[in-house]
Design a protein around this motif. Structure first.
Motif, PDB file in Angstrom:
ATOM      1  N   ALA A 155      74.554 -71.906  -5.489  1.00 18.07           N
ATOM      2  CA  ALA A 155      75.278 -70.633  -5.605  1.00 18.07           C
ATOM      3  C   ALA A 155      74.305 -69.466  -5.772  1.00 18.07           C
ATOM      4  O   ALA A 155      74.451 -68.421  -5.129  1.00 18.07           O
ATOM      5  N   LEU A 156      73.301 -69.660  -6.624  1.00 22.04           N
ATOM      6  CA  LEU A 156      72.349 -68.575  -6.877  1.00 22.04           C
ATOM      7  C   LEU A 156      71.506 -68.264  -5.654  1.00 22.04           C
ATOM      8  O   LEU A 156      71.289 -67.096  -5.308  1.00 22.04           O
ATOM      9  N   GLY A 157      71.025 -69.308  -4.964  1.00 20.57           N
ATOM     10  CA  GLY A 157      70.138 -69.090  -3.827  1.00 20.57           C
ATOM     11  C   GLY A 157      70.859 -68.597  -2.592  1.00 20.57           C
ATOM     12  O   GLY A 157      70.435 -67.625  -1.957  1.00 20.57           O
ATOM     13  N   PHE A 158      71.963 -69.253  -2.232  1.00 19.74           N
ATOM     14  CA  PHE A 158      72.625 -68.945  -0.965  1.00 19.74           C
ATOM     15  C   PHE A 158      73.573 -67.757  -1.075  1.00 19.74           C
ATOM     16  O   PHE A 158      73.690 -66.974  -0.124  1.00 19.74           O
ATOM     17  N   ALA A 159      74.229 -67.604  -2.213  1.00 17.89           N
ATOM     18  CA  ALA A 159      75.259 -66.571  -2.323  1.00 17.89           C
ATOM     19  C   ALA A 159      74.791 -65.304  -3.026  1.00 17.89           C
ATOM     20  O   ALA A 159      75.410 -64.251  -2.867  1.00 17.89           O
ATOM     21  N   VAL A 160      73.699 -65.398  -3.809  1.00 14.25           N
ATOM     22  CA  VAL A 160      73.269 -64.223  -4.588  1.00 14.25           C
ATOM     23  C   VAL A 160      71.878 -63.749  -4.167  1.00 14.25           C
ATOM     24  O   VAL A 160      71.724 -62.679  -3.560  1.00 14.25           O
ATOM     25  N   LEU A 161      70.856 -64.552  -4.476  1.00 12.88           N
ATOM     26  CA  LEU A 161      69.489 -64.089  -4.239  1.00 12.88           C
ATOM     27  C   LEU A 161      69.140 -64.016  -2.754  1.00 12.88           C
ATOM     28  O   LEU A 161      68.404 -63.117  -2.336  1.00 12.88           O
ATOM     29  N   GLY A 162      69.634 -64.971  -1.959  1.00 14.72           N
ATOM     30  CA  GLY A 162      69.346 -64.939  -0.528  1.00 14.72           C
ATOM     31  C   GLY A 162      69.796 -63.648   0.122  1.00 14.72           C
ATOM     32  O   GLY A 162      68.979 -62.926   0.717  1.00 14.72           O
ATOM     33  N   PRO A 163      71.094 -63.305   0.024  1.00 15.77           N
ATOM     34  CA  PRO A 163      71.554 -62.035   0.601  1.00 15.77           C
ATOM     35  C   PRO A 163      70.869 -60.813  -0.012  1.00 15.77           C
ATOM     36  O   PRO A 163      70.527 -59.864   0.697  1.00 15.77           O
ATOM     37  N   LEU A 164      70.652 -60.842  -1.330  1.00 13.71           N
ATOM     38  CA  LEU A 164      70.064 -59.688  -2.007  1.00 13.71           C
ATOM     39  C   LEU A 164      68.631 -59.431  -1.547  1.00 13.71           C
ATOM     40  O   LEU A 164      68.271 -58.314  -1.149  1.00 13.71           O
ATOM     41  N   LEU A 165      67.797 -60.465  -1.575  1.00 15.26           N
ATOM     42  CA  LEU A 165      66.396 -60.288  -1.197  1.00 15.26           C
ATOM     43  C   LEU A 165      66.218 -60.089   0.299  1.00 15.26           C
ATOM     44  O   LEU A 165      65.338 -59.343   0.726  1.00 15.26           O
ATOM     45  N   ASN A 166      67.044 -60.745   1.094  1.00 10.40           N
ATOM     46  CA  ASN A 166      66.948 -60.556   2.537  1.00 10.40           C
ATOM     47  C   ASN A 166      67.284 -59.122   2.923  1.00 10.40           C
ATOM     48  O   ASN A 166      66.655 -58.531   3.802  1.00 10.40           O
ATOM     49  N   SER A 167      68.263 -58.554   2.237  1.00  9.70           N
ATOM     50  CA  SER A 167      68.636 -57.164   2.500  1.00  9.70           C
ATOM     51  C   SER A 167      67.597 -56.191   1.942  1.00  9.70           C
ATOM     52  O   SER A 167      67.268 -55.194   2.582  1.00  9.70           O
ATOM     53  N   ALA A 168      67.064 -56.477   0.754  1.00 13.73           N
ATOM     54  CA  ALA A 168      66.148 -55.538   0.096  1.00 13.73           C
ATOM     55  C   ALA A 168      64.734 -55.595   0.653  1.00 13.73           C
ATOM     56  O   ALA A 168      64.062 -54.564   0.774  1.00 13.73           O
ATOM     57  N   LEU A 169      64.263 -56.808   0.990  1.00 18.05           N
ATOM     58  CA  LEU A 169      62.869 -56.975   1.381  1.00 18.05           C
ATOM     59  C   LEU A 169      62.677 -57.293   2.852  1.00 18.05           C
ATOM     60  O   LEU A 169      61.667 -56.939   3.448  1.00 18.05           O
ATOM     61  N   GLY A 170      63.619 -58.027   3.432  1.00 17.86           N
ATOM     62  CA  GLY A 170      63.451 -58.506   4.796  1.00 17.86           C
ATOM     63  C   GLY A 170      63.126 -59.986   4.811  1.00 17.86           C
ATOM     64  O   GLY A 170      62.828 -60.598   3.783  1.00 17.86           O
ATOM     65  N   THR A 171      63.151 -60.562   6.006  1.00 17.47           N
ATOM     66  CA  THR A 171      62.989 -62.012   6.132  1.00 17.47           C
ATOM     67  C   THR A 171      61.595 -62.489   5.751  1.00 17.47           C
ATOM     68  O   THR A 171      61.437 -63.481   5.026  1.00 17.47           O
ATOM     69  N   GLU A 172      60.548 -61.810   6.213  1.00 16.76           N
ATOM     70  CA  GLU A 172      59.189 -62.286   5.967  1.00 16.76           C
ATOM     71  C   GLU A 172      58.829 -62.329   4.488  1.00 16.76           C
ATOM     72  O   GLU A 172      58.336 -63.361   4.001  1.00 16.76           O
ATOM     73  N   PRO A 173      59.053 -61.248   3.722  1.00 16.49           N
ATOM     74  CA  PRO A 173      58.754 -61.340   2.291  1.00 16.49           C
ATOM     75  C   PRO A 173      59.593 -62.391   1.580  1.00 16.49           C
ATOM     76  O   PRO A 173      59.100 -63.067   0.679  1.00 16.49           O
ATOM     77  N   LEU A 174      60.843 -62.549   1.990  1.00 19.74           N
ATOM     78  CA  LEU A 174      61.685 -63.570   1.367  1.00 19.74           C
ATOM     79  C   LEU A 174      61.103 -64.964   1.600  1.00 19.74           C
ATOM     80  O   LEU A 174      61.023 -65.778   0.682  1.00 19.74           O
ATOM     81  N   ILE A 175      60.689 -65.247   2.838  1.00 18.77           N
ATOM     82  CA  ILE A 175      60.104 -66.563   3.134  1.00 18.77           C
ATOM     83  C   ILE A 175      58.832 -66.769   2.327  1.00 18.77           C
ATOM     84  O   ILE A 175      58.557 -67.871   1.839  1.00 18.77           O
ATOM     85  N   LEU A 176      58.051 -65.723   2.165  1.00 21.82           N
ATOM     86  CA  LEU A 176      56.831 -65.829   1.375  1.00 21.82           C
ATOM     87  C   LEU A 176      57.149 -66.136  -0.088  1.00 21.82           C
ATOM     88  O   LEU A 176      56.486 -66.962  -0.730  1.00 21.82           O
TER      89      LEU A 176
END
Length: 255
Positions: A155-176
């Motif tokens: 729930a935390l990764g897929f529904a909260v932090l994933g959307p939040l960080l992907n929107s705020a930082l972008g895909t590359e920083p999130l993967i890092l």
């Protein structure tokens, strides 16, 4: 009843070896679900085809079907702690190419399939470690905590932090960030092995992963937004330096 359960959970988490295992699970599960969300969005943006997203999901699921039985035998025959540390470090390093080449669909598929294959070996090793690090009287509570951690991490990764960080930082920083999570999980578990070589290896992988990503993000800075700048200049170096220094300190204590 509730307070008794909380006290029991607290006693289980007071066990440093179980706590290391639990922290590793949370880091890898949250990170894995974050990257699953981000790559799902990325693949759809690249292709505009739901079929491509389905292939991505298959790369996460099919290795478990193919290697599940083999993984169980492998875990029974070899050192489970080494498997846990090695698979975490390898998964962290495998995510690194996606920081540089996240627009290459074939590389996304190959990397996720390899990560999923390693996860197939990691999961039974993780489950088999629980009875070895907690007394029999706490085994039920320990398994309950693991199930709770698994569900909460999704729930935390897929529904909260994933959307939040992907929107705020972008895909590359999130993967890092996810790569660093896996390396950190390996570092935490390396502490339980008491091996100087494994601790130093974990620290080196953490330094290599994060500073490689930092260098790439700094290189991209001239064309990137300020959000990528802060991801590169603040988040990644701090996480990496902390991980490496902890590894070096623990290695010194072990030696």
């Amino acid at each position: 009843m509730l307070f008794r359960s909380l006290r029991t959970a607290g006693r289980v988490l007071a066990n440093p070896r179980f706590l290391a295992l639990f922290i590793s699970q949370v880091l890898t599960q949250v990170g894995g679900n974050m990257v699953l969300f981000a790559l799902t969005i990325k693949v759809f943006d690249l292709t505009g085809a739901t079929t491509s997203v389905s292939v991505l999901l298959l790369t996460f699921l099919v290795p478990a079907v193919i290697f599940g039985a083999v993984a169980g035998v492998f875990v029974d025959r070899y050192d489970r702690r080494a498997i846990l540390v090695g698979t975490n470090l390898a998964r962290g390093l495998l995510f690194l190419p996606l920081v540089f080449l996240d627009d290459q669909l074939a590389i996304i598929y190959v990397a996720t399939a390899l990560v999923a294959t390693l996860t197939t070996f990691f999961s039974p090793a993780e489950s088999a470690m629980i009875p070895l690090v907690v007394p029999r009287s706490q085994l039920l509570s320990a398994n309950g905590l693991f199930i709770f951690g698994l569900q909460a991490s999704f729930a935390l990764g897929f529904a909260v932090l994933g959307p939040l960080l992907n929107s705020a930082l972008g895909t590359e920083p999130l993967i890092l960030i996810v790569a660093v999570c896996y390396i950190a999980a390996g570092l935490v578990l390396a502490w339980t092995t008491g091996s100087l070589r494994i601790l130093l290896l974990a620290g080196f992988c953490g330094a290599f992963t994060t500073f490689s990503g930092f260098g790439w993000e700094a290189h991209r800075l001239w064309d990137a937004s300020r959000r990528a700048f802060w991801a590169a200049v603040v988040v990644m170096p701090v996480a990496c330096v902390a991980g490496f220094l902890i590894a070096w300190k623990l290695a010194g204590l072990s030696g």
